[in-house]
Design an enzyme around this catalytic site. Structure first.
Site, PDB file in Angstrom:
ATOM      1  N   ASP A  27     -32.996  84.262  10.613  1.00  0.00           N
ATOM      2  CA  ASP A  27     -33.812  83.290   9.884  1.00  0.00           C
ATOM      3  C   ASP A  27     -34.600  84.025   8.812  1.00  0.00           C
ATOM      4  O   ASP A  27     -35.412  84.904   9.114  1.00  0.00           O
ATOM      5  CB  ASP A  27     -34.753  82.609  10.902  1.00  0.00           C
ATOM      6  CG  ASP A  27     -35.423  81.380  10.319  1.00  0.00           C
ATOM      7  OD1 ASP A  27     -35.264  81.119   9.115  1.00  0.00           O
ATOM      8  OD2 ASP A  27     -36.116  80.691  11.094  1.00  0.00           O
ATOM      9  N   ASP A  42     -31.331  78.759   4.976  1.00  0.00           N
ATOM     10  CA  ASP A  42     -31.908  80.069   5.264  1.00  0.00           C
ATOM     11  C   ASP A  42     -31.780  80.510   6.717  1.00  0.00           C
ATOM     12  O   ASP A  42     -32.456  81.434   7.144  1.00  0.00           O
ATOM     13  CB  ASP A  42     -33.394  80.075   4.855  1.00  0.00           C
ATOM     14  CG  ASP A  42     -34.181  78.964   5.530  1.00  0.00           C
ATOM     15  OD1 ASP A  42     -33.561  78.181   6.266  1.00  0.00           O
ATOM     16  OD2 ASP A  42     -35.399  78.879   5.324  1.00  0.00           O
ATOM     17  N   GLU A  43     -30.930  79.869   7.500  1.00  0.00           N
ATOM     18  CA  GLU A  43     -30.756  80.344   8.872  1.00  0.00           C
ATOM     19  C   GLU A  43     -29.328  80.117   9.364  1.00  0.00           C
ATOM     20  O   GLU A  43     -28.636  79.225   8.895  1.00  0.00           O
ATOM     21  CB  GLU A  43     -31.772  79.712   9.834  1.00  0.00           C
ATOM     22  CG  GLU A  43     -31.709  78.225   9.901  1.00  0.00           C
ATOM     23  CD  GLU A  43     -32.752  77.635  10.849  1.00  0.00           C
ATOM     24  OE1 GLU A  43     -32.985  78.196  11.931  1.00  0.00           O
ATOM     25  OE2 GLU A  43     -33.317  76.590  10.488  1.00  0.00           O
TER      26      GLU A  43
END
Lengths: 414, 372
Positions: free
Chosen positions: A11, A101-102
């Site tokens: 993350d 974003d993860e």
């Protein structure tokens, strides 16, 4: 799900804010927020003051007077997000990206190439830092749920490997809100029953838990509290639904307020469906009230739809029904619509023009054919002149706290 | 109550009766068949509160009376009794059980009082007419497949039976549509039918009537009230509620001016559609018909499995036309056409197409195309 911890959850920390600080060195080490009227993302320096995403700009300035607001570099977010995922992909083909974003990854069977999972996690972190200049936290555990919890605990810029032997000990001392599915409302309901840690939740008899949160969620939480999470890594991630939502702050629950928002959301969802030549049979609308409690209403249609106006009209009916069932609620804080039961656009069975009242919902009716032409024209204009070039009258002039670029980043591939 | 019946007679009747009984019932007595013995007859009756069926069969009645027992169990017992058996039915003194005896078998069935059994057949039926069982069956056969199963369109969940005037006099007409296709069949209105209101006969009732008309010969008596239809076929009386709704003005979707005429051998066409649709997916069963001078090319494309093409000779001399249809709908209609040649009257790929038997005016089918 094996006996060893091979699932990674990676993350990127305060992603949008970190990218802004990367692009403009003068912002580094300072509290910044991306956005304006609404905080879309806050840097760790700003988070220390209590600033967080979704907060109004005014509130954020009150909490942190030296907060700097910066605009969003959406193309950079997209590029750097992709690049980070690509780094993970260098270690294993089993990567499941879940947002900009993860991502989850499974490194089972890669030990003889790259060493144990902890070594892979370290390598990913140092490469993302060196090659992209971004902090990324990684959690490693036996299940997806626990890996995600571990990466949250590891933040900022950390690594945490949960040893399977001591995983329950680790899990049970954590607060319940770290669990998947526990939002502010559930957290408050659990707290009222004296449950604040995952251990307390795990010790609760199933029936008591289900009495608080309902049967479906109760069963899931009960299993997750004992780290029972059979979900595997899905690399071919195709969304089973398409949705969009809009936070309204506090708005009166009146038609002239929710109608334009629903048309705006319907436009977003239907445009995405059409771009992928898909349509969906189930429409769900969610209304969140002033106290963050939300209700959903859904309907399943005889044939899939992808027309903006049909979707907007159905969403309106669903929201009206939800409000009718909650006459005491006068404030709406969020509206969301989603379309599921997606199917590829097949050849469409046309409807006999019998003039029935429900024909307007059917994609094969004459009215729908006219709407399809209008949608096609709108799509074509936007492809050429950009998204803002044309809109339905019901939506035109509607101001939004969230820039279009951000919404597009949050949208999954369908 | 005490009565004796031939096993074969009882089995045949229970075969008709038990079909009306719903498998799952919240009201226990609706699972039961009412048995009433009087004179030289045993009357059986079952209902689901929408449809009621009664049938009288010859019996030796020792003590008149009535009771109700599970229709399914009595049917299963009777089915398993040996051929030629005599079945004795006897209610015990308090009416709680019915004893069924045949040969050396003896069953004791829980009973519910006959006085609790609902009655649907009462009331005035001001309209009354008779028609031939085979004519009734033909009306049903030709239209039943187009009945809608969508519950939200309840007013399409049946056959619309009404009288229209034609050059040759009043006609009794049946119409069904599911919004994609429409089927219409008619015959000269029987005496007494001219005054009937337009009624919508529900799908379940239509199915029962079809089965009963098939085994009957001779006349069927039809009686109609504002809310019910009662049909008498020999010893069987079927009473049903009507669908309380308005059938849409269907005439507007029957094309009057389609001028592109296609004539095709019915069997050859149906076989070709059946063959090419083999590779169609379960959803989207579209078959494309490309028509040009004297020929038709049928094509099915399934991105998941492949494609199929077949060409047949036809009578067609209008400008070339491509039009798509659901193959299942074409086969349904093909199955109801009677003569050797099917006539299609087409307008364009987005408008209703009229399909009829050549030289036949008493039945017609309207089919909406698929968007190609």
């Amino acid at each position: 799900m094996g006996a060893t911890a091979t699932i990674l959850h990676a993350d990127l920390d305060a992603f949008y804010a970190s990218v802004e600080q990367l692009l403009d060195p003068s912002l580094r080490g300072r509290p910044i927020a991306v956005g304006g009227g609404v905080v879309l993302a806050a840097s760790y320096e700003a988070k220390k003051f209590g600033v967080h995403g979704g907060m109004s700009g005014r509130k954020a300035r009150e909490l942190c007077p030296e907060l700097r607001f910066v605009g969003g570099h959406f193309d950079e977010y997209q590029r750097l997000g992709e690049a980070a995922i690509k780094v993970i992909g260098d270690f294993t083909p089993l990567v499941e990206r879940i947002s900009i974003d993860e991502a989850f990854a499974d490194v089972a069977g890669t030990e003889h190439l790259f060493g144990p999972p902890e070594a892979v996690a370290r390598a990913i972190r140092s490469r993302v830092r060196e090659e992209l200049g971004l902090p990324i936290s990684v959690g490693v555990a036996r299940t997806k749920h626990l890996a995600k919890i571990a990466s949250q605990v590891a933040k900022p810029d950390g690594l945490l490997v949960v040893d399977p032997v001591r995983e329950l000990e680790f899990l049970h001392q954590l607060p319940v809100e770290l669990m998947w599915g526990v939002g502010p409302v559930t957290k408050a309901e659990l707290a009222a029953a004296g449950v604040t840690t995952i251990g307390q939740l795990a010790a609760m008899p199933g029936r008591s838990l289900e009495g608080i949160v309902g049967q479906a969620i109760g069963e899931k939480l009960g299993a997750l509290a004992w780290n029972r999470d059979p979900r595997a890594i899905h690399t071919e991630h195709r969304a089973r639904s398409v949705g969009a939502q809009s936070a309204l702050g506090r708005k009166a629950a009146r038609e002239e307020v929710y109608r334009p928002t629903l048309h705006y959301l319907a436009d977003r969802v239907a445009t995405r469906l059409r771009a992928k030549e898909r349509s969906g049979r189930t429409v769900t609308a969610r209304v969140r009230f002033a106290d963050l409690r939300s209700v959903t209403r859904s309907t399943t249609l005889p044939a899939g739809i992808s027309a903006t106006t049909i979707l907007a009209e159905i969403a309106e009916e669903l929201v009206r029904a939800a409000l009718r069932d909650h006459p005491g609620e006068r404030i709406v804080s969020l509206l969301a619509i989603s379309v599921s039961h997606l199917e590829p656009d097949a050849m469409l069975q046309l409807e006999l023009p019998l003039g029935l009242a429900d024909e307007k919902r059917r994609p094969g009716a004459r009215l729908a054919a006219a709407r399809r032409k209008a949608d096609g024209a709108v799509d074509a204009i936007r492809r050429r002149f950009g998204r803002e070039a044309v809109a339905y009258g019901t939506v035109a002039g509607l101001a939004h706290g969230v820039p279009e670029g951000f919404r597009e980043l949050a949208e999954k591939e369908i | 109550m005490k009565a004796t019946i031939e096993r074969a007679t009882l089995l045949k009747s229970l075969g008709h009766i038990h079909r009306v009984v719903e498998r799952r019932n919240t009201i226990p007595i609706l699972s039961n068949v009412l048995l009433r013995a009087e004179g030289e007859k045993l009357t059986l009756k079952a209902t689901d509160l929408d449809v009621e069926i009664t049938e009288g069969i010859p019996a030796e009645v020792a003590t008149p009376g009535a009771t109700t027992v599970s229709a399914q169990i009595l049917y299963d017992i009777t089915r398993k009794l040996p051929e030629g058996a005599e079945v004795a039915l006897e209610v015990d003194g308090e009416g709680r059980t019915l004893t069924v005896r045949a040969g050396r078998s003896r069953f004791s069935l829980q009973a519910l009082p006959a006085s609790d059994f609902p009655d649907l057949a009462t009331g005035d039926f001001p309209i009354r007419f008779q028609l031939d069982a085979s004519a009734l069956k033909q009306l049903i056969d030709r239209t039943q497949f187009a009945i809608s199963t969508e519950e939200t369109r309840y007013y399409l969940n049946g056959i619309y039976l009404h009288v229209v005037s034609a050059n040759t006099g009043p006609m009794l007409r049946a119409v069904a549509t599911d919004g994609h296709r429409l089927a219409q069949a008619q015959l000269g209105a029987p005496e007494g039918a001219a005054e009937m209101p337009g009624i919508i006969v529900p799908r379940k009732t239509v199915g029962e009537l079809q089965k009963l008309a098939e085994i009957a010969d001779g006349d069927v008596t039809v009686e109609i009230s504002d809310t019910k239809i009662r049909t008498t076929i020999g010893p069987i009386v079927l009473t049903s509620k009507l669908i309380d709704g308005t059938f849409p003005p269907y005439e507007r979707v029957i094309p009057q001016a389609n001028d592109k005429v296609l004539k095709v051998d019915r069997g050859e066409f149906s076989d070709a559609v059946d063959r090419v649709s083999t590779i169609a997916s379960e959803r989207g069963r579209a078959v494309k018909l490309a028509l040009s001078d004297g020929r038709m090319v049928l094509t099915v494309n399934n991105p998941d499995s492949g494609s199929a093409t077949e060409e047949i000779g036809v009578q067609f001399d209008a400008a070339p036309l491509e039009i798509g249809f659901n193959s299942r709908y074409l086969l349904d209609i093909g199955g109801q056409l009677k003569t050797g040649t099917a006539v299609f009257r087409l307008a364009d790929p987005g408008s209703p197409t009229l399909i009829q038997d050549e030289g036949e005016n008493d039945a017609l089918y309207v089919l909406m195309p698929m968007r190609v």
